[in-house]
Structure formats: C-alpha cells, structure tokens
Design a protein around this motif. Structure first.
Motif, short mmCIF file in Angstrom:
data_model
loop_
_atom_site.label_atom_id
_atom_site.label_comp_id
_atom_site.label_asym_id
_atom_site.label_seq_id
_atom_site.Cartn_x
_atom_site.Cartn_y
_atom_site.Cartn_z
N SER A 18 0.82 -1.22 0.00
CA SER A 18 0.00 0.00 0.00
C SER A 18 0.84 1.26 0.00
CB SER A 18 -0.92 0.01 1.23
OG SER A 18 -0.13 -0.05 2.41
N SER A 19 2.08 1.17 0.42
CA SER A 19 2.93 2.37 0.49
C SER A 19 3.58 2.69 -0.84
CB SER A 19 4.04 2.15 1.53
OG SER A 19 4.85 1.04 1.16
N ASP A 20 3.35 1.84 -1.85
CA ASP A 20 4.00 2.06 -3.14
C ASP A 20 3.31 3.09 -3.99
OD1 ASP A 20 4.97 -1.40 -3.66
OD2 ASP A 20 6.00 0.24 -2.71
N HIS A 21 2.18 3.63 -3.58
CA HIS A 21 1.40 4.47 -4.46
C HIS A 21 1.20 5.88 -3.90
CE1 HIS A 21 0.76 0.74 -6.52
NE2 HIS A 21 0.25 0.21 -5.43
N ASP A 22 2.25 6.39 -3.30
CA ASP A 22 2.13 7.74 -2.75
C ASP A 22 1.85 8.77 -3.83
OD1 ASP A 22 2.64 6.65 -0.33
OD2 ASP A 22 4.78 7.10 -0.35
N GLY A 23 2.35 8.50 -5.05
CA GLY A 23 2.18 9.44 -6.14
C GLY A 23 0.75 9.58 -6.60
N ASN A 24 -0.16 8.74 -6.11
CA ASN A 24 -1.54 8.81 -6.55
C ASN A 24 -2.36 9.83 -5.79
OD1 ASN A 24 -1.14 6.84 -8.45
ND2 ASN A 24 -1.88 5.17 -7.18
N GLN A 25 -1.79 10.44 -4.78
CA GLN A 25 -2.55 11.38 -3.99
C GLN A 25 -2.71 12.69 -4.74
OE1 GLN A 25 -0.53 11.74 -0.29
NE2 GLN A 25 -0.88 9.63 0.31
N GLN A 26 -3.80 13.36 -4.48
CA GLN A 26 -4.08 14.64 -5.13
C GLN A 26 -3.07 15.69 -4.68
OE1 GLN A 26 -8.14 16.00 -4.94
NE2 GLN A 26 -7.42 18.07 -4.65
N PRO A 27 -2.41 16.37 -5.64
CA PRO A 27 -1.42 17.40 -5.25
C PRO A 27 -2.09 18.60 -4.61
CG PRO A 27 -1.83 17.48 -7.60
CD PRO A 27 -2.59 16.29 -7.07
N SER A 72 12.49 -1.30 -9.62
CA SER A 72 13.11 0.03 -9.80
C SER A 72 12.41 1.12 -9.01
CB SER A 72 13.09 0.40 -11.30
OG SER A 72 13.66 -0.60 -12.09
N TRP A 73 11.43 0.75 -8.18
CA TRP A 73 10.60 1.78 -7.55
C TRP A 73 11.38 2.70 -6.62
CZ3 TRP A 73 6.75 4.47 -8.63
CH2 TRP A 73 6.04 5.19 -7.67
N ASP A 74 12.44 2.19 -5.98
CA ASP A 74 13.22 3.05 -5.08
C ASP A 74 13.77 4.27 -5.83
OD1 ASP A 74 12.75 1.51 -2.90
OD2 ASP A 74 14.63 0.38 -3.01
N ASP A 75 14.13 4.08 -7.09
CA ASP A 75 14.60 5.21 -7.90
C ASP A 75 13.45 5.99 -8.52
OD1 ASP A 75 17.29 4.72 -7.41
OD2 ASP A 75 17.44 3.28 -9.07
N LEU A 76 12.41 5.27 -8.93
CA LEU A 76 11.30 5.90 -9.65
C LEU A 76 10.41 6.76 -8.75
CD1 LEU A 76 10.15 2.92 -11.93
CD2 LEU A 76 11.48 4.92 -12.61
N LYS A 77 10.31 6.41 -7.47
CA LYS A 77 9.34 7.09 -6.60
C LYS A 77 9.65 8.58 -6.41
CE LYS A 77 11.56 5.60 -2.28
NZ LYS A 77 11.38 4.77 -1.07
N GLU A 78 10.91 8.97 -6.65
CA GLU A 78 11.23 10.39 -6.52
C GLU A 78 10.55 11.23 -7.61
OE1 GLU A 78 15.00 11.74 -5.51
OE2 GLU A 78 15.68 9.86 -4.62
N ILE A 114 7.68 5.06 -18.73
CA ILE A 114 6.72 3.96 -18.91
C ILE A 114 6.61 3.13 -17.64
CG2 ILE A 114 6.32 1.79 -20.14
CD1 ILE A 114 7.45 3.12 -22.63
N LEU A 115 7.74 2.79 -17.04
CA LEU A 115 7.72 1.98 -15.82
C LEU A 115 7.00 2.71 -14.70
CD1 LEU A 115 11.34 0.47 -15.81
CD2 LEU A 115 9.21 -0.68 -16.44
N PHE A 116 7.25 4.01 -14.56
CA PHE A 116 6.61 4.78 -13.51
C PHE A 116 5.10 4.80 -13.70
CE2 PHE A 116 4.87 8.85 -12.04
CZ PHE A 116 5.24 8.83 -10.71
N ILE A 117 4.65 5.09 -14.93
CA ILE A 117 3.21 5.18 -15.18
C ILE A 117 2.54 3.82 -15.02
CG2 ILE A 117 1.50 5.62 -16.98
CD1 ILE A 117 3.19 7.94 -17.93
N LEU A 118 3.17 2.76 -15.49
CA LEU A 118 2.59 1.43 -15.32
C LEU A 118 2.45 1.08 -13.84
CD1 LEU A 118 4.33 -0.76 -18.08
CD2 LEU A 118 2.01 0.18 -18.07
N HIS A 119 3.48 1.41 -13.06
CA HIS A 119 3.45 1.13 -11.62
C HIS A 119 2.29 1.85 -10.94
CE1 HIS A 119 4.63 1.36 -7.38
NE2 HIS A 119 5.38 0.28 -7.61
N GLN A 120 2.05 3.10 -11.35
CA GLN A 120 0.99 3.89 -10.74
C GLN A 120 -0.40 3.49 -11.26
OE1 GLN A 120 2.87 4.79 -8.39
NE2 GLN A 120 2.41 6.97 -8.30
#
Length: 543
Positions: free
Chosen positions: A36-45, A181-187, A224-230
């Motif tokens: 559940s912690s992998d999707h921080d980027g989905n929150q509304q800015p 690759s999420w450790d690098d992509l999450k930034e 692509i990897l970032f968007i697929l992950h999200q």
C-alpha cells in the motif's frame, strides 16, 4: 511523417468496412507485486490556489539527479590556528584559516600575523582540501558511470521484454521491473506530472497527466515503468484519463512515437482498455493526432467514442461528471487558449499545422471520408440526397470549434452533406483555379488515349501543393469506391460528377453564361477522374 500518413490512407481504401478482430488479452493479477505504500504518487497534489501549477524544488537529501552535488565546497570545519592574541573560541566554524587570518585583524581592531608554523598548517590543510575534492570528484564520477551502466542495462532489459525476447508475459515482466526500480522511480512523484485528482460524480478515479511537467532528463523507459506502476491498481475498475499537452513543443523528445504506442497497445492487458471510460486530451498537439490516426485501422470503433480532443480546459471542467469539483488542473492549463481559425471557408494551407512529422488535413475532411468509406458505400442516393439541414449545421459548428465529433451518432446523408458543404465553402477548390483550362484540354485525350490522359493528369496534379494532392487522393478514392457500388447506391460516376463537378472544377473569372456552357465539360473531366482514381491516385503516389 508523410510515410505514416500514407500507410493510414492506403489502409482505409484497402479496408473492407469491418473492424479487424482483436483477441482479448488475459487480465493479470498483479496486486501481489505492490504494498500500500507504493502508491504515494496517486494522492491529489496540493496547490497554493485553485489551479496553481505545482512547484518542483528538490527536497533536502535528494539524490544527485534531483539535487546538484555541492559536497566539499564548504566542508572544512577544522580547528582554527591559535593566534598570538587571546585565543579564539574553538567552536567557531568559519571558512578556511586563510579567511580567518585576513578577516580577524579587522574584526578585532588590531593586526594579526600568523607565524611560519601557522602558515605551514594552512598550506597543509589546503593540500588536504584539494585532495579531498579530487577524491570526491573521482567517487562521484565512479557513481555516475555506474548509474549510466545500470540505466543502460535497464533499457536493454526493457527492450527485450517489449520485443518478447524474454520468457513470460510481457506486461507481468514490465511490472516486475517497475517494482524492482521503484526506489529510484518514486522520486518522480515530487514532479506531480501524474496524480489522481479525485473521483467523478460516478465514483470513478480521475487520472491526470501533465506532459509539460515531465522532467526533460527522464528516459522514456523510466516514464513507462513509472506510469505502469501507478496505473496498475487504478485500472482494476472504471477510470477517467485527462492528458494535458499544454505548452509542450512538437519537437519534444520524451513523447512516444508510433512504433512504441503500437507495441504498448499489444502489451497492455484488457483491463486498461475496458475500464477506460473517458479520455480527454486537452490542448492536443498535431503529432498526437497523427499517431492516433495511424493506429486507426487496428483500434476498435468503441475507443473513438471515449477519446475527446479539447482545446479549452474550461469545457472539461464544466462537464457534469466533474460537477463535484473533483478535477484539479494547474493554472497554466486552465488559462491557456488555442486561437484557431474556423475550418469552413478557410484556405486549406491556413489550417494545416506543420511539424517534424508532417502536417494534418482538416478533421472534417478525413473523418467524414473515413466514416463514409466504412459505413456509407451502399447508402442509396449518397451525395445526391441531402441530409438534415439542422444536423449538417451542427456538424459544421462542431468542426469549426475543433470539438470531437462522433459520426456514429449522425445520419449518413447529413455526414455526406457536411463534406459537400466544406468543399463548397472553400475559397479555392483543391484542383485550383489556375489550371482550369488545362484540365479541360487534357480531358479531351481520354477517349483517344487513356495512357496519355493519365500521364497529363498525373503531371498537373503532381504540380499542386502536397496537401491538395493528399486531399484529392482521399476524396477521389472515396468517390471511386462509391461508384463501384452503384448497383446498390444508384450513384454512378456520371451521377457523382454532376454533384461534385461544380465544386471541384470552376473558374470565377468566367461570366455566368460561359461557365454554364462549360459545365458539361467540367463534369466529364471529374467523371473520368472518378473512374480512373485507383490508377491516378493510389498506384501513383502524390509527390
């Protein structure tokens, strides 16, 4: 760009009016890949005002590619040399000893000279500092080279996955790679080019992608990897996609091309396509439209009902499905306006947009021709029977406003009437006024030698501007296919020439009586061009 367009045009006229069947891809359960912690980027800015653009100041402690490396420049905090005046506080953390020796006398109101021993210490520390800098530079270079090599391997691995060279399902392999690759992509979440704005009035999540905010250093593989992950957890249920292409250059390099989109279309599981309910592209650029048109023969007709090109973000914000104030866009997107001339009554060359991929013909021309080629070839009286005046005007207004038109909701005769209206309101026909007499002279060769007639017509058409050539190619190939179905639609080449002769071949300098007396010759010329269109326009590509 022209090559891509030629593929799409020729495929339309080789098309038999039935959408190609698409095998359904099996849906993949990838929920176990993520926590559940992998999707921080989905929150509304959170913006400072209703539509303020996100800011992208790197956070402290960011990685080197997000924050410039400044270590070593002001890193020396050693003990200051002890002066002959009363000792200084050893906790004083200024710069180098040289800085202290030059500034302390002024600060204390008396002279201060360091002895030889202090100067030796200063020189020694300077040497140590230089060595530290060199060592730090070497270490940084080593890390940089290591990262480059790592990125290179990632791109190679991703390429192998997408080409199907690695065993297993391609989508699952990409998701595993994204998770690794999420450790690098999450930034990338800090850039806020991807976020879930909220849920619409039907409870469907609204995914927003702001292309202008995508960092320029980012490789397409990483994107692509970032968007697929999200996206993976979102597409498990119905969702809305809002893609903003506001203020991005048509020369941008971080934009997927035709081959990449075609490959991703095959890789993505069915849940992406089935659960996508609406796709709004705000301020679309021409290359995007060109790529989608190139994919047209392979995409189901239901998709085009979901895709909406929008030139004003306010149109989307006022949509009833966002009535709960669930869609939040940056200010530069909301305020941007695309001023464009009307389509009807405007010269063809003034509504073309040139890019590195080529140009785009007016939507009214391409979409109506494609649609009639698919659904209207057997319609009795097509082009002869007028459609509803009100419906034809509605179509004209929509095309003038660059609004998305779903032609499946309109009557075939009204669509054909809209195409005729566009041709009739052109300031100059595609065949141009300049060669009016030449067309009529060449047409006299038709009965004597069709080869000479074709050679002469090909030569004169090849001298026209390329957009005119392409527009004539589309139009005459449609009319040729209509005439081939004349037993059902009652529209022979002769009947079609009566309809299109006056709008395609004319000379405004002629007086009305002379123009009327030459109309039969004009119709005959158009009739011959319809009959021979497959040889004249398809086998001999325009230059």
């Amino acid at each position: 760009g022209v090559l891509v367009r030629r593929r799409s045009f020729s495929s339309v006229f080789e098309f038999q009016g039935v959408a190609p069947s698409r095998p359904k891809a099996a849906a993949h359960d990838t929920s176990s890949f993520f926590s559940s912690s992998d999707h921080d980027g989905n929150q509304q800015p959170q913006f400072n005002n209703d539509h303020a653009p996100p800011q992208h100041e790197p956070q402290q402690g960011g990685k080197p590619f997000l924050k410039p490396f400044l270590g070593g420049l002001f890193a020396k905090h050693g003990k200051s040399p002890e002066p002959r005046l009363p000792s200084l506080d050893e906790s004083h953390h200024s710069s180098s000893s040289m800085f202290l020796s030059s500034q302390l006398p002024e600060a204390l109101g008396t002279e201060w000279e360091g002895d030889s021993e202090d100067e030796d210490v200063t020189e020694e520390r300077q040497d140590e500092d230089e060595k530290g800098k060199e060592k730090g530079t070497e270490e940084k270079k080593g890390v940089s080279e290591e990262k480059k090599e790592q990125k290179k391997k990632e791109v190679e691995r991703m390429s192998q996955i997408m080409d199907g060279k690695l065993s297993g399902d391609r989508y699952i392999n990409l998701m595993q790679m994204a998770n690794e690759s999420w450790d690098d992509l999450k930034e990338l979440c800090s850039y806020k080019f991807f976020y879930v704005s909220g849920n619409d009035t039907l409870g469907r999540p609204i995914v927003v992608i702001i292309q202008k905010l995508i960092p320029t250093y980012l490789k397409m593989a990483q994107l692509i990897l970032f968007i697929l992950h999200q996206m993976d957890p979102i597409v498990e249920s119905p969702y809305i996609l809002v893609n903003c292409q506001t203020e991005i250059s048509t020369e941008a390099k971080n934009r997927p091309d035709f081959s990449l989109l075609s490959t991703m279309r095959k890789i993505l599981p069915e849940k992406y396509k089935v659960n996508l309910k609406e796709w709004y592209i705000i301020h679309p650029i021409v290359p995007t439209k060109l790529v989608f048109k190139s994919l047209w023969p392979w995409i189901h007709s239901n998709f085009w009902k979901k895709l909406h090109y929008v030139n004003d973000a306010q149109e989307v914000l006022k949509n009833p499905i966002f009535a709960n104030d669930s869609l939040h866009l940056p200010d530069f997107v909301v305020r941007h306006r695309q001023a464009m001339p009307k389509v009807f009554g405007t010269p063809l060359n003034e509504i073309l947009v040139y890019t590195f991929q080529g140009w785009s013909l007016p939507e009214v021309l391409e979409s109506t021709i494609f649609h009639l080629c698919m659904t209207g070839l057997e319609t009795e009286g097509i082009f002869r029977v007028n459609g509803s005046h009100q419906e034809t005007q509605q179509l004209k207004t929509a095309y003038d406003g660059r609004k998305t038109v779903n032609l499946f909701d309109h009557n075939t005769h009204s669509i054909a009437s809209c195409l005729k209206l566009y041709l009739r309101e052109l300031p100059e026909p595609f065949l141009t006024f300049e060669f009016y007499e030449t067309y009529l002279q060449i047409d006299e060769l038709f009965e004597q030698s069709k080869e000479e007639w074709r050679e002469g017509m090909s030569a004169i058409i090849s001298s026209l501007p390329e957009p005119n050539q392409r527009a004539l190619q589309l139009l005459f190939l449609l009319l040729h296919k209509v005439s081939k179905n004349c037993e059902k639609n009652k529209m022979s080449p002769s009947n079609l020439s009566i309809v299109f002769g006056p709008v395609l071949l004319s000379n405004p300098s002629l007086d009305p009586m002379t123009a009327m007396s030459q109309q039969n010759r004009c119709n005959s010329c158009i009739q011959h061009m319809i009959e021979d269109a497959d040889e004249l326009f398809l086998k001999q590509q325009p230059t």
